[in-house]
Design a protein around this motif. Structure first.
Motif, PDB file in Angstrom:
ATOM      1  N   VAL A  53       0.847  -1.189   0.000  1.00 26.99           N
ATOM      2  CA  VAL A  53       0.000   0.000   0.000  1.00 26.99           C
ATOM      3  C   VAL A  53       0.888   1.246   0.000  1.00 26.99           C
ATOM      4  N   ARG A  54       0.622   2.146  -0.949  1.00 31.96           N
ATOM      5  CA  ARG A  54       1.377   3.394  -1.054  1.00 31.96           C
ATOM      6  C   ARG A  54       1.082   4.276   0.153  1.00 31.96           C
ATOM      7  N   ARG A  55       2.132   4.868   0.732  1.00 34.70           N
ATOM      8  CA  ARG A  55       1.994   5.728   1.912  1.00 34.70           C
ATOM      9  C   ARG A  55       2.355   7.182   1.643  1.00 34.70           C
ATOM     10  N   CYS A  68      15.372  11.600  -8.753  1.00 34.58           N
ATOM     11  CA  CYS A  68      14.209  10.864  -9.249  1.00 34.58           C
ATOM     12  C   CYS A  68      13.081  10.989  -8.235  1.00 34.58           C
ATOM     13  N   ASN A  69      11.863  10.916  -8.728  1.00 34.81           N
ATOM     14  CA  ASN A  69      10.677  10.877  -7.874  1.00 34.81           C
ATOM     15  C   ASN A  69      10.352   9.419  -7.589  1.00 34.81           C
ATOM     16  N   TYR A  70       9.825   9.147  -6.413  1.00 34.32           N
ATOM     17  CA  TYR A  70       9.512   7.770  -6.040  1.00 34.32           C
ATOM     18  C   TYR A  70       8.328   7.759  -5.083  1.00 34.32           C
ATOM     19  N   ASP A  71       7.739   6.578  -4.936  1.00 32.58           N
ATOM     20  CA  ASP A  71       6.666   6.357  -3.966  1.00 32.58           C
ATOM     21  C   ASP A  71       7.194   5.488  -2.837  1.00 32.58           C
ATOM     22  N   ASN A  72       6.659   5.694  -1.625  1.00 32.11           N
ATOM     23  CA  ASN A  72       6.988   4.878  -0.457  1.00 32.11           C
ATOM     24  C   ASN A  72       5.815   3.967  -0.126  1.00 32.11           C
ATOM     25  N   PHE A  73       6.135   2.764   0.324  1.00 29.98           N
ATOM     26  CA  PHE A  73       5.145   1.754   0.652  1.00 29.98           C
ATOM     27  C   PHE A  73       5.472   1.152   2.020  1.00 29.98           C
ATOM     28  N   ALA A  74       4.458   0.636   2.695  1.00 31.40           N
ATOM     29  CA  ALA A  74       4.657  -0.058   3.966  1.00 31.40           C
ATOM     30  C   ALA A  74       4.766  -1.557   3.697  1.00 31.40           C
ATOM     31  N   ALA A  75       5.722  -2.195   4.355  1.00 28.69           N
ATOM     32  CA  ALA A  75       5.901  -3.643   4.226  1.00 28.69           C
ATOM     33  C   ALA A  75       6.500  -4.168   5.518  1.00 28.69           C
ATOM     34  N   GLU A  76       6.656  -5.473   5.577  1.00 30.13           N
ATOM     35  CA  GLU A  76       7.391  -6.099   6.667  1.00 30.13           C
ATOM     36  C   GLU A  76       8.506  -6.929   6.053  1.00 30.13           C
ATOM     37  N   VAL A  77       9.586  -7.062   6.793  1.00 37.13           N
ATOM     38  CA  VAL A  77      10.713  -7.889   6.382  1.00 37.13           C
ATOM     39  C   VAL A  77      11.072  -8.779   7.563  1.00 37.13           C
ATOM     40  N   GLU A  78      11.396 -10.041   7.281  1.00 40.70           N
ATOM     41  CA  GLU A  78      11.911 -10.909   8.348  1.00 40.70           C
ATOM     42  C   GLU A  78      13.347 -10.490   8.591  1.00 40.70           C
ATOM     43  N   TRP A  79      13.612 -10.043   9.786  1.00 39.54           N
ATOM     44  CA  TRP A  79      14.923  -9.492  10.124  1.00 39.54           C
ATOM     45  C   TRP A  79      15.371 -10.120  11.431  1.00 39.54           C
ATOM     46  N   GLY A  80      16.366 -10.969  11.355  1.00 35.98           N
ATOM     47  CA  GLY A  80      16.839 -11.648  12.551  1.00 35.98           C
ATOM     48  C   GLY A  80      15.775 -12.546  13.163  1.00 35.98           C
ATOM     49  N   GLY A  81      14.928 -13.125  12.325  1.00 35.62           N
ATOM     50  CA  GLY A  81      13.881 -14.030  12.796  1.00 35.62           C
ATOM     51  C   GLY A  81      12.611 -13.361  13.257  1.00 35.62           C
ATOM     52  N   ILE A  82      12.523 -12.042  13.140  1.00 40.10           N
ATOM     53  CA  ILE A  82      11.350 -11.283  13.596  1.00 40.10           C
ATOM     54  C   ILE A  82      10.817 -10.456  12.439  1.00 40.10           C
ATOM     55  N   ALA A  83       9.487 -10.407  12.290  1.00 42.55           N
ATOM     56  CA  ALA A  83       8.888  -9.541  11.275  1.00 42.55           C
ATOM     57  C   ALA A  83       9.002  -8.095  11.754  1.00 42.55           C
ATOM     58  N   ARG A  84       9.569  -7.256  10.892  1.00 45.13           N
ATOM     59  CA  ARG A  84       9.838  -5.858  11.250  1.00 45.13           C
ATOM     60  C   ARG A  84       9.233  -4.943  10.179  1.00 45.13           C
ATOM     61  N   GLY A  85       8.488  -3.930  10.607  1.00 49.29           N
ATOM     62  CA  GLY A  85       7.901  -2.980   9.680  1.00 49.29           C
ATOM     63  C   GLY A  85       8.960  -2.086   9.073  1.00 49.29           C
ATOM     64  N   VAL A  86       8.856  -1.853   7.761  1.00 52.59           N
ATOM     65  CA  VAL A  86       9.817  -1.003   7.058  1.00 52.59           C
ATOM     66  C   VAL A  86       9.102  -0.142   6.029  1.00 52.59           C
ATOM     67  N   VAL A  87       9.775   0.939   5.678  1.00 54.19           N
ATOM     68  CA  VAL A  87       9.342   1.776   4.557  1.00 54.19           C
ATOM     69  C   VAL A  87      10.126   1.317   3.331  1.00 54.19           C
ATOM     70  N   VAL A  88       9.404   1.012   2.268  1.00 56.66           N
ATOM     71  CA  VAL A  88      10.006   0.556   1.017  1.00 56.66           C
ATOM     72  C   VAL A  88       9.843   1.654  -0.018  1.00 56.66           C
ATOM     73  N   SER A  89      10.942   2.027  -0.663  1.00 59.18           N
ATOM     74  CA  SER A  89      10.907   3.033  -1.721  1.00 59.18           C
ATOM     75  C   SER A  89      10.962   2.342  -3.075  1.00 59.18           C
ATOM     76  N   ALA A  90      10.066   2.739  -3.975  1.00 58.03           N
ATOM     77  CA  ALA A  90      10.012   2.164  -5.324  1.00 58.03           C
ATOM     78  C   ALA A  90      11.035   2.873  -6.199  1.00 58.03           C
ATOM     79  N   ILE A  91      12.271   2.380  -6.163  1.00 59.64           N
ATOM     80  CA  ILE A  91      13.371   2.973  -6.930  1.00 59.64           C
ATOM     81  C   ILE A  91      14.205   1.836  -7.510  1.00 59.64           C
ATOM     82  N   GLY A  92      14.530   1.925  -8.778  1.00 55.25           N
ATOM     83  CA  GLY A  92      15.503   1.026  -9.375  1.00 55.25           C
ATOM     84  C   GLY A  92      14.984  -0.338  -9.758  1.00 55.25           C
ATOM     85  N   ASN A  93      15.944  -1.205 -10.100  1.00 52.09           N
ATOM     86  CA  ASN A  93      15.629  -2.538 -10.607  1.00 52.09           C
ATOM     87  C   ASN A  93      16.072  -3.673  -9.708  1.00 52.09           C
TER      88      ASN A  93
END
Length: 124
Positions: A53-55, A68-93
């Motif tokens: 979801v775009r934030r 460059c212009n970009y959009d930010n999105f909310a996601a979770e990443v497994e980090w050290g065995g724990i789900a952690r909320g992160v901001v994801v930027s739509a940039i690059g390949n």
């Protein structure tokens, strides 16, 4: 501790599991970018596959000095065995891990083809 490896282009990489808001999970290979101060960048197809979801939006200055212009999105990443909320930027390949995601961790890289990459918490 999380482990990865250095590839022939001398990029420090490791595998991340990303989690979208509906529980969709996707494993991706991510490159550590110490010049990127955010959390994560992702290509648009990965963002769409996770139904993120775009934030917000913004403008970034890239390593080559261009902007460059970009959009930010909310996601979770497994980090050290724990789900952690992160901001994801739509940039690059490719998926890039930035310094914000590495905050509170020690990064150890053997900079040679097939070298090891370790990310360890600074505190237990």
């Amino acid at each position: 501790m999380m482990q990865g490896s250095v590839n022939a282009r001398l990029e420090a990489k490791f595998r991340l599991t990303l989690i979208g808001p509906t529980g969709i999970r996707q494993d991706v290979d991510a490159v550590i970018d110490t010049g990127f101060t955010g959390s994560l960048t992702m290509p648009t197809p990965v963002i769409a596959a996770l139904a993120l979801v775009r934030r917000s939006s913004g403008t970034a200055t890239l390593g080559d000095g261009s902007t460059c212009n970009y959009d930010n999105f909310a996601a979770e990443v497994e980090w050290g065995g724990i789900a952690r909320g992160v901001v994801v930027s739509a940039i690059g390949n490719e998926v890039l891990i930035g310094m914000t995601l590495l905050t509170g961790h020690r990064l150890i890289v053997d900079v040679e083809d097939a070298g090891s990459v370790e990310v360890r918490p600074l505190r237990p």
